[in-house]
Design a protein around this motif. Structure first.
Motif, PDB file in Angstrom:
ATOM      1  N   SER A   1       0.825  -1.209   0.000  1.00 25.44           N
ATOM      2  CA  SER A   1       0.000   0.000   0.000  1.00 25.44           C
ATOM      3  C   SER A   1       0.859   1.259   0.000  1.00 25.44           C
ATOM      4  O   SER A   1       0.586   2.214  -0.735  1.00 25.44           O
TER       5      SER A   1
ATOM      6  N   LEU B   1      -7.885   5.525  -1.287  1.00 25.31           N
ATOM      7  CA  LEU B   1      -8.896   4.535  -0.891  1.00 25.31           C
ATOM      8  C   LEU B   1      -8.410   3.118  -1.128  1.00 25.31           C
ATOM      9  O   LEU B   1      -8.590   2.234  -0.284  1.00 25.31           O
ATOM     10  N   LEU B   2      -7.788   2.882  -2.284  1.00 23.50           N
ATOM     11  CA  LEU B   2      -7.256   1.560  -2.590  1.00 23.50           C
ATOM     12  C   LEU B   2      -6.244   1.138  -1.531  1.00 23.50           C
ATOM     13  O   LEU B   2      -6.303   0.014  -1.022  1.00 23.50           O
TER      14      LEU B   2
ATOM     15  N   PHE C   1      -8.001   0.475   1.917  1.00 22.02           N
ATOM     16  CA  PHE C   1      -8.721  -0.798   1.910  1.00 22.02           C
ATOM     17  C   PHE C   1      -7.765  -1.981   1.846  1.00 22.02           C
ATOM     18  O   PHE C   1      -8.028  -3.023   2.441  1.00 22.02           O
TER      19      PHE C   1
ATOM     20  N   LEU D   1      -6.415  -2.573   5.294  1.00 24.94           N
ATOM     21  CA  LEU D   1      -7.423  -3.201   6.145  1.00 24.94           C
ATOM     22  C   LEU D   1      -7.748  -4.626   5.707  1.00 24.94           C
ATOM     23  O   LEU D   1      -8.325  -5.386   6.472  1.00 24.94           O
TER      24      LEU D   1
ATOM     25  N   ILE E   1      -9.575  -5.509   2.756  1.00 20.80           N
ATOM     26  CA  ILE E   1     -10.897  -5.606   2.154  1.00 20.80           C
ATOM     27  C   ILE E   1     -10.709  -5.861   0.663  1.00 20.80           C
ATOM     28  O   ILE E   1     -10.010  -5.098  -0.007  1.00 20.80           O
TER      29      ILE E   1
ATOM     30  N   THR F   1      -8.939  -7.997  -0.892  1.00 14.48           N
ATOM     31  CA  THR F   1      -7.487  -7.998  -1.075  1.00 14.48           C
ATOM     32  C   THR F   1      -7.021  -8.480  -2.446  1.00 14.48           C
ATOM     33  O   THR F   1      -6.222  -7.788  -3.083  1.00 14.48           O
TER      34      THR F   1
ATOM     35  N   LEU G   1      -7.971  -5.726  -5.105  1.00 18.01           N
ATOM     36  CA  LEU G   1      -7.267  -4.449  -4.947  1.00 18.01           C
ATOM     37  C   LEU G   1      -5.774  -4.597  -5.179  1.00 18.01           C
ATOM     38  O   LEU G   1      -5.137  -3.694  -5.739  1.00 18.01           O
TER      39      LEU G   1
ATOM     40  N   SER H   1      -7.353  -9.532   8.772  1.00 10.29           N
ATOM     41  CA  SER H   1      -7.935  -8.682   7.738  1.00 10.29           C
ATOM     42  C   SER H   1      -9.451  -8.693   7.888  1.00 10.29           C
ATOM     43  O   SER H   1     -10.018  -9.563   8.553  1.00 10.29           O
TER      44      SER H   1
ATOM     45  N   ASP I   1     -11.383  -9.211   5.345  1.00  9.68           N
ATOM     46  CA  ASP I   1     -11.839 -10.337   4.537  1.00  9.68           C
ATOM     47  C   ASP I   1     -11.961 -11.602   5.383  1.00  9.68           C
ATOM     48  O   ASP I   1     -12.913 -12.362   5.249  1.00  9.68           O
TER      49      ASP I   1
END
Length: 119
Positions: A19, A41-42, A45, A48, A50, A52, A55, A97, A99
């Motif tokens: 990231s 945002l990418l 996320f 976090l 989300i 994965t 993204l 995560s 997810d």
């Protein structure tokens, strides 16, 4: 799979590292503000955990596109970060995560086999 323990922590650190490099590539490439907001945002996320795989794939594509079309001082660093993003996309988010919280580990129970009493 959502590995926990040390592998889960390693995946968390890998997501954070990817990231940061994706955001740094966007920031240093002087992309438009709208693209930079999407990247924020990418990256948030992705940190976090989300969506994965999706993204991380988008991040890998972004890195490769900027490597081809933008002027970079270190093309090796951009290509290396795109490989890291591809690795995250293939490995998944890990246990730490959102997810993993959303999908979780589930035990699948198959219906019991029916026995026929044919004589």
């Amino acid at each position: 799979m959502f590995p926990a323990g040390v592998p889960g922590i390693a995946l968390l650190l890998l997501r954070i590292g990817v990231s940061v490099t994706i955001f740094a590539t966007g920031w240093n490439s002087q992309v438009p503000v709208a693209v930079l907001l999407v990247l924020v945002l990418l990256c948030l996320f992705l940190c976090l955990g989300i969506f994965t795989p999706l993204l991380a794939t988008l991040g890998c594509i972004f890195e490769l596109v900027t490597a081809v079309f933008m002027d970079h001082h270190s093309i090796v660093a951009v290509l290396s970060s795109s490989l890291d993003a591809a690795a995250v996309a293939m490995l998944g988010p890990g246990a730490y995560s959102l997810d993993a919280r959303r999908f979780g580990r589930r035990v699948i129970h198959f219906p019991p086999e029916e026995t026929s009493n044919r004589s």
